[in-house]
Write an enzyme that holds these catalytic residues in place. Structure first.
Site, PDB file in Angstrom:
ATOM      1  N   PRO A  54       0.814  -1.220   0.000  1.00  0.00           N
ATOM      2  CA  PRO A  54       0.000   0.000   0.000  1.00  0.00           C
ATOM      3  C   PRO A  54       0.851   1.277   0.000  1.00  0.00           C
ATOM      4  O   PRO A  54       1.967   1.292   0.541  1.00  0.00           O
ATOM      5  CB  PRO A  54      -0.787  -0.109   1.306  1.00  0.00           C
ATOM      6  N   PHE A  55       0.318   2.312  -0.604  1.00  0.00           N
ATOM      7  CA  PHE A  55       0.930   3.652  -0.630  1.00  0.00           C
ATOM      8  C   PHE A  55       2.293   3.669  -1.301  1.00  0.00           C
ATOM      9  O   PHE A  55       3.158   4.458  -0.946  1.00  0.00           O
ATOM     10  CB  PHE A  55       0.993   4.249   0.795  1.00  0.00           C
ATOM     11  N   ARG A  56       2.478   2.785  -2.265  1.00  0.00           N
ATOM     12  CA  ARG A  56       3.734   2.701  -3.035  1.00  0.00           C
ATOM     13  C   ARG A  56       4.935   2.355  -2.154  1.00  0.00           C
ATOM     14  O   ARG A  56       6.077   2.587  -2.535  1.00  0.00           O
ATOM     15  CB  ARG A  56       4.027   3.996  -3.821  1.00  0.00           C
ATOM     16  N   LEU A  57       4.666   1.826  -0.955  1.00  0.00           N
ATOM     17  CA  LEU A  57       5.776   1.446  -0.067  1.00  0.00           C
ATOM     18  C   LEU A  57       6.073  -0.041  -0.301  1.00  0.00           C
ATOM     19  O   LEU A  57       5.923  -0.893   0.578  1.00  0.00           O
ATOM     20  CB  LEU A  57       5.408   1.729   1.397  1.00  0.00           C
ATOM     21  N   HIS A  58       6.465  -0.330  -1.519  1.00  0.00           N
ATOM     22  CA  HIS A  58       6.615  -1.713  -1.944  1.00  0.00           C
ATOM     23  C   HIS A  58       7.792  -2.408  -1.264  1.00  0.00           C
ATOM     24  O   HIS A  58       8.708  -1.754  -0.783  1.00  0.00           O
ATOM     25  CB  HIS A  58       6.832  -1.761  -3.464  1.00  0.00           C
TER      26      HIS A  58
END
Ligand SMILES: Cc1cc2nc3c(=O)[nH]c(=O)nc-3n(C[C@H](O)[C@H](O)[C@H](O)COP(=O)(O)O)c2cc1C
Length: 206
Positions: free
Chosen positions: A181-185
């Site tokens: 989520p939230f580009r916090l890959h």
């Protein structure tokens, strides 16, 4: 559990990349609409100009990642000249990416023959009929070539053309990426100095 419910520790704790790749590929085989083994193959020409196109992964093990093609095609000539390549898998259904790069070697004649013989007869004829990546004057010219090779090989086995074989990328790095989520890959890269060396694992900022 769906792919997106997997916790980060499920793959970031892996100690080597090949079995992790095998697990992800198996999961992709269950969830992708088609061609879970489709992969973007990047090569570079001798002037350093990059090139990318899709191919099918036809084998992988601890020796590396294998694709088959016409050695006189653009990608074939580029890999023969530079002996380097990179691959990038993207499994949309799993929101995962794997990329790898390294030197390439040519598979053995026995390995190439075995794979060639496993292909449908029409694909083997196609390998003879297609001068891959060179100009084709018309669709008719291709169909004529297919008809000619079909007649020539009407009976008996269809041998592998000597310009058609496989390349094996021996990765010096393999990176696993999973959407969070939230580009916090999550990103984990396995690296090694030589194709026979031991792996070092590095977690990276997304
Ligand atoms: C899903 C997919 C899989 C493909 N698999 C292969 C393959 O395994 N080998 C191959 O030579 N071309 C394959 N192609 C065709 C290549 O993308 C490309 O058009 C062709 O090999 C010529 O590339 P080149 O001129 O860079 O050598 C595939 C194309 C797609 C879309």
């Amino acid at each position: 559990m769906t792919a997106n419910e997997l916790t980060s520790s499920d793959f970031t704790e892996a100690s080597e990349p090949f079995s992790l790749f095998g697990t992800w590929l198996k999961e992709a085989e269950k969830s992708e609409v088609n061609d879970p083994n489709a992969v973007a193959l990047a090569t570079v020409d001798p002037d350093g100009m990059p090139n990318v196109r899709m191919v099918l992964l036809k084998g992988f093990d601890e020796r590396g990642f294998v694709l088959y093609t016409n050695f006189e095609s653009q990608k074939g000539r580029e890999m023969l000249a530079t002996r380097k390549a990179a691959m990038c898998f993207h499994w949309k259904s799993l929101r995962r990416q794997v990329r790898l790069r390294g030197p390439v070697e040519i598979v053995s004649d026995e390995e190439a023959d075995e794979y060639f013989m496993s292909r449908p007869r029409g694909s083997r004829i196609g390998a003879w009929a297609s001068k891959q990546s060179r100009p084709l004057e018309s669709r008719f010219a291709l169909e004529k070539a297919v008809a000619e090779y079909t007649a020539r090989h009407a009976i008996g086995e269809i041998p592998r053309p000597d310009y058609w074989s496989g390349f094996r990328i021996r990765p010096l790095s393999i990176e696993f990426w999973h959407d969070r989520p939230f580009r916090l890959h999550d990103r984990v890269e396995f690296r090694r100095e030589t194709p026979d060396g031991g792996w070092m694992k590095v977690r990276m900022y997304p």
